[in-house]
Each structure stands twice: as C-alpha cells, then as structure tokens.
Design a protein around this motif. Structure first.
Motif, PDB file in Angstrom:
ATOM      1  N   PRO A   5     -18.806  19.888  79.690  1.00 13.90           N
ATOM      2  CA  PRO A   5     -18.117  19.891  78.391  1.00 13.90           C
ATOM      3  C   PRO A   5     -19.000  20.382  77.251  1.00 13.90           C
ATOM      4  N   ALA A   6     -20.297  20.126  77.339  1.00 20.28           N
ATOM      5  CA  ALA A   6     -21.189  20.584  76.271  1.00 20.28           C
ATOM      6  C   ALA A   6     -21.257  22.104  76.232  1.00 20.28           C
ATOM      7  N   ALA A   7     -21.176  22.747  77.408  1.00 23.46           N
ATOM      8  CA  ALA A   7     -21.216  24.213  77.458  1.00 23.46           C
ATOM      9  C   ALA A   7     -19.930  24.807  76.887  1.00 23.46           C
ATOM     10  N   THR A   8     -18.785  24.283  77.311  1.00 27.74           N
ATOM     11  CA  THR A   8     -17.508  24.734  76.761  1.00 27.74           C
ATOM     12  C   THR A   8     -17.422  24.395  75.281  1.00 27.74           C
ATOM     13  N   GLY A   9     -18.021  23.274  74.918  1.00 25.85           N
ATOM     14  CA  GLY A   9     -17.977  22.820  73.530  1.00 25.85           C
ATOM     15  C   GLY A   9     -18.662  23.739  72.540  1.00 25.85           C
ATOM     16  N   GLU A  10     -19.512  24.639  73.007  1.00 24.60           N
ATOM     17  CA  GLU A  10     -20.197  25.543  72.087  1.00 24.60           C
ATOM     18  C   GLU A  10     -19.210  26.349  71.259  1.00 24.60           C
ATOM     19  N   TYR A  11     -18.077  26.719  71.862  1.00 25.45           N
ATOM     20  CA  TYR A  11     -17.048  27.419  71.072  1.00 25.45           C
ATOM     21  C   TYR A  11     -15.840  26.531  70.777  1.00 25.45           C
ATOM     22  N   ALA A  12     -15.631  25.473  71.590  1.00 24.74           N
ATOM     23  CA  ALA A  12     -14.432  24.648  71.420  1.00 24.74           C
ATOM     24  C   ALA A  12     -14.594  23.548  70.381  1.00 24.74           C
ATOM     25  N   ILE A  13     -15.788  22.968  70.257  1.00 26.25           N
ATOM     26  CA  ILE A  13     -15.975  21.832  69.356  1.00 26.25           C
ATOM     27  C   ILE A  13     -15.685  22.185  67.894  1.00 26.25           C
ATOM     28  N   PRO A  14     -16.186  23.297  67.346  1.00 25.11           N
ATOM     29  CA  PRO A  14     -15.852  23.616  65.956  1.00 25.11           C
ATOM     30  C   PRO A  14     -14.344  23.766  65.738  1.00 25.11           C
ATOM     31  N   VAL A  15     -13.644  24.290  66.742  1.00 23.86           N
ATOM     32  CA  VAL A  15     -12.192  24.429  66.646  1.00 23.86           C
ATOM     33  C   VAL A  15     -11.534  23.057  66.602  1.00 23.86           C
ATOM     34  N   ILE A  16     -11.949  22.160  67.495  1.00 23.21           N
ATOM     35  CA  ILE A  16     -11.371  20.811  67.530  1.00 23.21           C
ATOM     36  C   ILE A  16     -11.643  20.075  66.219  1.00 23.21           C
ATOM     37  N   GLN A  17     -12.843  20.210  65.690  1.00 20.77           N
ATOM     38  CA  GLN A  17     -13.178  19.556  64.419  1.00 20.77           C
ATOM     39  C   GLN A  17     -12.277  20.042  63.293  1.00 20.77           C
ATOM     40  N   GLU A  18     -11.984  21.333  63.291  1.00 18.17           N
ATOM     41  CA  GLU A  18     -11.091  21.884  62.262  1.00 18.17           C
ATOM     42  C   GLU A  18      -9.666  21.372  62.460  1.00 18.17           C
ATOM     43  N   LEU A  19      -9.229  21.250  63.708  1.00 20.07           N
ATOM     44  CA  LEU A  19      -7.885  20.744  63.996  1.00 20.07           C
ATOM     45  C   LEU A  19      -7.744  19.282  63.588  1.00 20.07           C
ATOM     46  N   LEU A  20      -8.809  18.501  63.772  1.00 19.93           N
ATOM     47  CA  LEU A  20      -8.765  17.088  63.394  1.00 19.93           C
ATOM     48  C   LEU A  20      -8.551  16.906  61.893  1.00 19.93           C
ATOM     49  N   GLU A  21      -9.017  17.845  61.114  1.00 18.46           N
ATOM     50  CA  GLU A  21      -8.876  17.743  59.659  1.00 18.46           C
ATOM     51  C   GLU A  21      -7.432  17.925  59.197  1.00 18.46           C
ATOM     52  N   THR A  22      -6.567  18.483  60.055  1.00 16.51           N
ATOM     53  CA  THR A  22      -5.184  18.735  59.663  1.00 16.51           C
ATOM     54  C   THR A  22      -4.321  17.486  59.703  1.00 16.51           C
ATOM     55  N   GLY A  23      -4.707  16.481  60.479  1.00 21.03           N
ATOM     56  CA  GLY A  23      -3.893  15.283  60.629  1.00 21.03           C
ATOM     57  C   GLY A  23      -2.770  15.418  61.635  1.00 21.03           C
ATOM     58  N   ILE A  24      -2.667  16.566  62.308  1.00 18.66           N
ATOM     59  CA  ILE A  24      -1.638  16.758  63.324  1.00 18.66           C
ATOM     60  C   ILE A  24      -1.971  15.898  64.541  1.00 18.66           C
ATOM     61  N   PRO A  25      -0.990  15.194  65.125  1.00 16.79           N
ATOM     62  CA  PRO A  25      -1.260  14.382  66.316  1.00 16.79           C
ATOM     63  C   PRO A  25      -1.923  15.198  67.422  1.00 16.79           C
ATOM     64  N   LEU A  26      -2.903  14.583  68.075  1.00 17.79           N
ATOM     65  CA  LEU A  26      -3.689  15.292  69.082  1.00 17.79           C
ATOM     66  C   LEU A  26      -3.934  14.379  70.284  1.00 17.79           C
ATOM     67  N   PHE A  27      -3.796  14.957  71.469  1.00 16.94           N
ATOM     68  CA  PHE A  27      -3.930  14.223  72.730  1.00 16.94           C
ATOM     69  C   PHE A  27      -4.800  15.066  73.670  1.00 16.94           C
ATOM     70  N   GLY A  28      -5.817  14.431  74.284  1.00 16.13           N
ATOM     71  CA  GLY A  28      -6.692  15.138  75.209  1.00 16.13           C
ATOM     72  C   GLY A  28      -6.770  14.445  76.554  1.00 16.13           C
ATOM     73  N   ILE A  29      -6.927  15.227  77.615  1.00 18.24           N
ATOM     74  CA  ILE A  29      -7.078  14.709  78.973  1.00 18.24           C
ATOM     75  C   ILE A  29      -8.311  15.333  79.615  1.00 18.24           C
ATOM     76  N   CYS A  30      -9.136  14.491  80.256  1.00 18.55           N
ATOM     77  CA  CYS A  30     -10.248  14.944  81.098  1.00 18.55           C
ATOM     78  C   CYS A  30     -11.260  15.753  80.282  1.00 18.55           C
ATOM     79  N   LEU A  31     -11.399  17.058  80.517  1.00 17.02           N
ATOM     80  CA  LEU A  31     -12.335  17.855  79.723  1.00 17.02           C
ATOM     81  C   LEU A  31     -11.956  17.818  78.252  1.00 17.02           C
ATOM     82  N   GLY A  32     -10.648  17.813  77.963  1.00 18.37           N
ATOM     83  CA  GLY A  32     -10.203  17.704  76.577  1.00 18.37           C
ATOM     84  C   GLY A  32     -10.646  16.397  75.946  1.00 18.37           C
ATOM     85  N   HIS A  33     -10.620  15.321  76.721  1.00 21.24           N
ATOM     86  CA  HIS A  33     -11.120  14.013  76.269  1.00 21.24           C
ATOM     87  C   HIS A  33     -12.611  14.084  75.971  1.00 21.24           C
ATOM     88  N   GLN A  34     -13.353  14.702  76.862  1.00 25.56           N
ATOM     89  CA  GLN A  34     -14.806  14.791  76.684  1.00 25.56           C
ATOM     90  C   GLN A  34     -15.170  15.624  75.461  1.00 25.56           C
TER      91      GLN A  34
END
Length: 390
Positions: A256-285
């Motif tokens: 997840p840390a390797a995928t997170g290099e490009y995915a984490i900044p995107v997720i952080q930006e999505l969290l700021e919107t307040g839109i409901p978000l659900f993650g499973i497995c790698l998405g959870h990590q």
C-alpha cells in the motif's frame, strides 16, 4: 510428494513439476495448467470453496497460492464465478490431482481453465507441510516449474526465486487496474435468475480500481448505486468531475505504501470534500496512510473464508473472507480515527472510521466471493451514509 532439500533429482520418472523455494527447499509433484515457469510469493489460503474466485482475485497479483483444502477442481469452472477477466495470480499448489468436475454449473475442467488463464499448477504436494513452513518462516519467494520430461535445473530455479524482489515496495495496483473508465450496473447473482441489472439507481458511486473484484461492484449496485469505475491513477479532479454521491476505494495487490505514492494525495483531497467514502482491503490500508497511520508487511498474512472479526459498532462477531499480506498498524492510528473492527485471531486492525465524518473502511472482503455473507450489511451502511449526506 514429500519435499526434499538439496536434492536435485526427481524421486521417480513420473514427476512433471517442481516447487522450489528461495532457501533451496524442493517439493516434487505433477504439473497441470500452463506448461511454464512462474515465480512469486508463496502464500496459503484456507478456503474450502471458491477457488475460481480466489484465482481471479486481482489482489493475488504476484502470488502463488497454496490451497490447504485438498480437493481443488472438484466442481470444475464456469463463466460466472470469475472476479476479473484474467487471472492475476502466478500459480497454484494443490494436494490431490485434479479430478473430473462434478457440478451442474461447470463448463470446463480446472486444468483447461488454468491453461486458458496462463496459470501454472502443481499437484501432489504435501500442502499441510508447506503451510507449516510458511507459518514458521513467513511467505517465501518460490518458483513452480512444469516440465513433462521431468528435467529441472534446481540451482537455477533457486536463484530465480532469490532474485525475485518480493512484494515489499512493489506497486501492483497499477498492473491490474482498469485503463479506461467504465460504468457498472450488474447486481448480485441468484440461482433462479443469474445476475440482475440495476434499473433505477438512487445514488452514484465512483469506485477507484486498485484491483477491484466484480462482486464488490455487484454488491454496490445491489444497494442501488450506479457505479463509475476509474483507474487507480485517476486524479481527485477527475473523480469529482463525475459528481459522485459516494466514493469507493477498492481492494488490490502489492504494498500500500508503494501504491500510496500517487494514491494518498488523491485520497487526502477527496476527504476534504465531505463526500461519503468506503474502502476495502488495499483501499482500507491507503485510507489509513492518508490520515497519518502506518502499514506493515505481515509474517504470513490472512487468506481464507473463516476469519472471525468483531464489529465494535454492533458488538457482533462476523465470519469473514480475507486476503491480505499487509496490515494497518492500529497503534499508529491518529486522534480522530477510530478502530471499528478487529481480528479475533490476532487482534489486528480490520476496520477504521473517521470520527464525525462519513468515512470508514474494512480490511476483510464483505462481498463474500468466496466466503460467508455476514458482512454484506457494510454496503447498506455505505448507502445509508450516502442518503443521509444527500
């Protein structure tokens, strides 16, 4: 066959395959599926059913699966139980020879299906002994080599296993993710009607595909969500351009840390919107990484359909399906992030929630493909959050 170490000669002339581990251990057996050589991380799965779903789960990219249940292939294969169009696993290890299928849904022998899927298989292995090896030593690099002439260059195969880089630091989501955005409306399968179709959606969910399973998409659609699936590399701007009512972070393979290099900044930006978000497995990590927690590689991982998990929201124990080799370190969860689910096997983190926000995730697989359906309610919980947020 009993495994040997430092013995490079097959025990008899009927041997057509070898599983070779990075420490030099050799397991002799009989090849099936594709006649080739495959290298990957050797892990074990304790599920008694659902081998076809397991072998097509994109989360198994880079892995060779040792099935602890001895009778793999006994119900054949069919076109409805595949979780992706192609298999991401590298190979499979089984105890008994593949028998002729006995199931009314079967339309192909496992051997033929594995050939089509480019899967390298070895049968006749003492899978219990291999499982004990993995429990003691951790998941090793290994090579399956199939050769009808029974000729094997064991030292070269050992070196091939040693040279494989392993899953630490490996971004495999990029390999199994969709390359093009698409829409999904198919709902869950039933014996009477097969797969259904969502006619009147009540919400729109954008699913980020890090290696998504088809039955996850079906479960989302069954709750009433029209789903737009976007690639793992989609930007927050691209995701939000679809005006989603909810955002889903999918399962997937690798670190997840390797995928997170490009995915984490995107997720952080999505969290700021307040839109409901659900993650499973790698998405959870990766959600955990996005809020400041840490992930770590597990000794042997969790893979099976019999894992008990406590949901702290309901105080109920669910039997769940799992497939992961990395975990969220629950001791690193920051303030404002609540541990919502925990494994009753080893007390590892199996779910988290962001306090005061419509955001949650789980480590296990609530889509139950294969596995028990105890956790299907999580998709309804997500839809409830979407409707409350509307």
């Amino acid at each position: 066959m009993t495994d040997t170490k430092n013995d490079h000669i097959p025990p008899h002339d009927k041997i057509t395959a070898a599983l070779v581990l990075e420490d030099g251990s050799v397991f002799w057996g009989y090849g099936f599926g594709k006649k080739a050589t495959a290298v990957g991380e050797v892990c074990f799965n304790t599920s008694m059913t659902g081998y076809q779903e397991i072998l097509t789960d994109p989360s198994y990219a880079g892995q060779i699966i040792n099935f602890t249940f001895p009778h793999i292939g006994n119900v054949g294969t069919n076109d409805e139980d595949e979780e992706a169009s192609t298999s991401a696993a590298r190979g499979l290890v089984i105890r008994q020879d593949v028998t002729e299928p006995s199931n009314f849904r079967s339309n192909a022998h496992l051997h033929e299906w594995c050939e089509k899927q480019n899967l390298v298989g070895i049968a006749g292995i003492d899978t219990r002994k291999l499982t004990r090896y993995i429990r003691k030593n951790g998941a090793p690099n290994g090579v399956i080599c199939v050769n009808d002439q029974g000729e094997f260059d064991i030292p070269a195969l050992v070196e091939q296993a040693k040279d494989w880089p392993g899953l630490n630091g490996m971004d495999l989501a990029i390999e199994v993710s969709t390359k093009e955005t698409y829409e999904w409306t198919s709902t869950r399968w039933s014996l009477e009607d097969g797969f259904g179709n969502l006619d009147n959606p009540k919400a729109h969910v954008v699913a980020v595909d890090y290696g998504i399973k088809r039955n996850i998409l079906r479960c989302l659609s069954t709750t009433g969500a029209k789903v737009t699936v976007v690639p793992a590399t989609a930007t927050a701007e691209e995701i939000l351009s679809y005006k989603p009512d909810g955002i889903f972070l999918s399962n997937g393979p690798g670190d997840p840390a390797a995928t997170g290099e490009y995915a984490i900044p995107v997720i952080q930006e999505l969290l700021e919107t307040g839109i409901p978000l659900f993650g499973i497995c790698l998405g959870h990590q990766m959600l955990a990484l996005a809020v400041g927690a840490k992930t770590t590689k597990m000794h042997q991982g969790h893979r099976g359909a019999n894992h008990p998990v406590m949901d702290y929201n309901t105080d109920k124990v669910e039997i769940t399906s799992m497939n992961h080799g990395f975990m969220v370190d629950k001791d690193t969860l920051p303030d404002g992030v609540k541990l919502s689910h925990i494994s009753l096997f080893d007390k590892t983190c199996c779910g988290l929630e962001l306090e005061g926000k419509p955001v949650f995730s789980v480590q296990h697989h609530p889509e139950a493909s294969p596995g028990p359906q105890d956790s299907h309610y999580l998709f309804d919980r997500f839809m409830g959050m979407i409707q409350d947020h509307a």
